[in-house]
Design a protein around this motif. Structure first.
Motif, PDB file in Angstrom:
ATOM      1  N   THR A 131      -8.219  12.888 -21.076  1.00  0.00           N
ATOM      2  CA  THR A 131      -8.697  12.123 -19.938  1.00  0.00           C
ATOM      3  C   THR A 131      -7.866  11.692 -18.835  1.00  0.00           C
ATOM      4  N   ALA A 132      -7.912  11.538 -17.827  1.00  0.00           N
ATOM      5  CA  ALA A 132      -7.090  10.810 -16.750  1.00  0.00           C
ATOM      6  C   ALA A 132      -7.794   9.868 -16.070  1.00  0.00           C
ATOM      7  N   PRO A 133      -7.388   8.897 -15.365  1.00  0.00           N
ATOM      8  CA  PRO A 133      -8.112   8.054 -14.553  1.00  0.00           C
ATOM      9  C   PRO A 133      -8.954   8.620 -13.686  1.00  0.00           C
ATOM     10  N   ALA A 178     -16.575   4.749 -15.180  1.00  0.00           N
ATOM     11  CA  ALA A 178     -15.340   4.708 -16.119  1.00  0.00           C
ATOM     12  C   ALA A 178     -15.910   3.722 -17.237  1.00  0.00           C
ATOM     13  N   ASN A 206     -11.349  16.990 -16.060  1.00  0.00           N
ATOM     14  CA  ASN A 206     -11.260  15.729 -16.430  1.00  0.00           C
ATOM     15  C   ASN A 206     -12.301  15.564 -17.577  1.00  0.00           C
ATOM     16  N   TYR A 224      -9.914   3.904 -27.144  1.00  0.00           N
ATOM     17  CA  TYR A 224     -10.292   4.726 -26.169  1.00  0.00           C
ATOM     18  C   TYR A 224     -11.322   3.769 -25.034  1.00  0.00           C
ATOM     19  N   ALA A 258      -1.814  14.694 -18.344  1.00  0.00           N
ATOM     20  CA  ALA A 258      -2.792  14.002 -19.306  1.00  0.00           C
ATOM     21  C   ALA A 258      -3.182  15.019 -20.236  1.00  0.00           C
ATOM     22  N   TYR A 282      -7.397   2.046 -20.845  1.00  0.00           N
ATOM     23  CA  TYR A 282      -8.159   3.080 -20.482  1.00  0.00           C
ATOM     24  C   TYR A 282      -9.279   2.359 -19.791  1.00  0.00           C
ATOM     25  N   TYR A 287     -10.527   5.069 -17.079  1.00  0.00           N
ATOM     26  CA  TYR A 287     -10.688   6.468 -17.814  1.00  0.00           C
ATOM     27  C   TYR A 287     -12.231   6.600 -17.680  1.00  0.00           C
TER      28      TYR A 287
END
Length: 516
Positions: A337-339, A99, A356, A147, A334, A153, A156
């Motif tokens: 992207t998503a977590p 991440a 993702n 981002y 989303a 984020y 993410y």
């Protein structure tokens, strides 16, 4: 017998028992009979057999055989993922994609340790390319600006990272994990973790430490009698070797076969997997699986009440212009992207192996990898290296504190039985079998020796690319807003996991020693 004699007898019995326990604990050689860990008998040190512990962020993946490649009709006519039976050794892989917060931790360390002017290229070279979000016909400037840095984020997946940057991140992570392990065991002074400013080439590197090229300040406990590590003369040892079992193997990028095997999570299809020592599960794969979350041929996974029926199990693009559905009923929730812990994990407990972001793997891309590679632990990308020795026969560190390495030469490889060339990236890749025709990689084709495989599909891909068998490639020095990565690690010891034996033990039969 009086109490005094009884006490003496009990003491002697305890001493004998203690000696027996010590002998069993220390052991002795089956080939010489000499005792291990005995200063009276040579002082050869042998650590107690121990299992590999799981490194931070990792999940154990028990290896096995699987059908690598496409598992449904090849609607894209790729013809680069022909199914082939392969075996993958057990290994570890990250539970999630790396991440933004993790990569920013890496940059923080780089900027502090290599803060001198001569390391400017090192600091700049580690930065992700945030401009990958730009598009000629889209307003994506907020992502360019926010981002990677904004705390919204944090978890993410990091994008804009090249294959080379992902590779370097794995090296850095290995050193930090091993350094902390040695600090926690008291073999390195804990103040070294606080005083990282300007360390540069003197910063901790696992291999440099093991080879004696890096000598961090010892911790307070190494001189203690409680230190379990001893020198041949029986005194406490101040440095750790890999044989002591404290340090972990390096983090690295997973091979394509490992990544695909982990994504499929076929262990979830086994009706009776082995749960305890002495028992084995079924050697069975019930269905060909299309996506990573599947537990049946239709790709459905729901509760008894069907609560998940019809919901999105990955972050991807449903069709042209549809990246998240309609207001009030967003399908995958989303747009980009998503977590990294979003959506349902697969049977190995891994998140977002479908969708993702696409993920870098270690392999050099070739269209027919699955046909050319070995049956066990297949991988293309070997270019063998050796540790560099100077004219005095001594090993050296480079400016980053790592052990200097040089590529092996064909001259020193030619007499070997298992390989005759050092650079085997193009070895038997299928082209030379066709009447001696060879591709001009990077010259007459879009594929080069820098082409690396990406897997998994992304937020901006159709469902086809979410199947673990699909594969694409990108140059190792390029980056994208749809490509991230996760790390892996070798597994040492039993392939079934900790507490399990390797091989199958049967009762020993007594030999007939009766004289005739």
């Amino acid at each position: 017998m009086n109490l005094k004699n009884l006490f003496i007898l009990a003491t002697c019995a305890a001493a004998v028992a203690s000696c027996k326990n010590d002998a069993k604990k220390s052991g002795k050689s089956d080939v010489t009979g000499w005792a291990y860990n005995s200063k009276e008998q040579g002082g050869y040190q042998v650590s107690r057999e121990k299992e590999q512990h799981t490194g931070p962020g990792l999940v154990f993946v028990q290896g096995g055989t699987f059908m690598m490649g496409a598992t449904e009709e090849d609607v894209m006519s790729d013809w680069n993922n022909v199914p082939a039976r392969k075996t993958v050794n057990s290994f570890y892989i990250d539970r999630t994609e790396v991440a933004n917060i993790h990569y920013r931790e890496y940059l923080y360390w780089i900027n502090n340790v290599f803060d001198a002017d001569e390391y400017r290229a090192v600091r700049d070279g580690a930065l992700p390319d945030t401009l990958v979000w730009r598009s000629e016909l889209a307003y994506n400037e907020p992502l360019v600006e926010y981002y990677f840095r904004h705390p919204a984020y944090n978890y993410y997946p990091v994008v804009g990272v090249t294959w080379k940057q992902a590779y370097d991140f794995c090296l850095w992570r290995s050193d930090r994990v091993n350094e902390l392990a040695l600090v926690q065991k008291g073999f390195i002074n804990k103040t070294t973790l606080k005083n990282i400013q300007g360390q540069g080439s003197e910063s901790f590197n696992s291999k440099s430490y093991l080879m004696g090229l890096t000598t961090p300040t010892p911790g307070n406990s190494v001189r203690s009698k409680k230190n379990p590590l001893k020198n041949p003369n029986g005194t406490p040892r101040t440095t750790v070797t890999f044989e002591d079992g404290i340090m972990l193997p390096n983090y690295r990028l997973p091979t394509e076969a490992e990544w695909e095997y982990a994504a499929l999570g076929l262990v979830g299809q086994n009706p009776s997997p082995s749960r305890k020592e002495g028992k084995r599960g079924e050697e069975l794969i019930t269905n060909k699986q299309v996506f990573s979350w599947s537990q049946n041929v239709n790709g459905l996974r729901d509760t008894r009440r069907g609560a998940w029926q019809g919901t999105f199990l990955a972050n991807f693009k449903r069709g042209n212009g549809d990246n998240m559905g309609v207001a009030g009923g967003l399908n995958d929730r989303a747009v980009y992207t998503a977590p990294v812990t979003s959506f349902y994990p697969n049977a190995f407990g891994l998140y977002n192996m479908s969708g993702n972001v696409n993920e870098w793997v270690a392999d050099v891309y070739r269209p027919m990898n699955s046909v050319d590679n070995d049956d066990v632990s297949p991988y293309r990308g070997n270019y063998y290296q050796n540790d560099f020795k100077n004219k005095d026969g001594e090993f050296e560190k480079d400016s980053l504190g790592r052990v200097k390495r040089v590529y092996a030469t064909d001259a020193e490889s030619i007499t070997r039985r298992n390989y005759q060339k050092a650079n085997v990236i193009n070895y038997l890749d299928g082209d030379s079998l066709l009447l001696g025709v060879k591709y001009g990689y990077g010259l007459t084709t879009l594929i080069s020796d820098k082409s690396r495989v990406i897997k998994g599909g992304s937020w901006n891909d159709r469902a086809y690319w979410l199947s673990p068998g699909t594969r694409r490639y990108m140059e190792e020095d390029q980056a994208s807003s749809t490509v991230g990565f996760r790390c892996a690690m070798d597994r040492v010891g039993s392939p079934e996991g900790n507490g399990r034996k390797t091989g199958i033990d049967y009762p020993t039969r007594r030999q007939n020693t009766r004289k005739r």
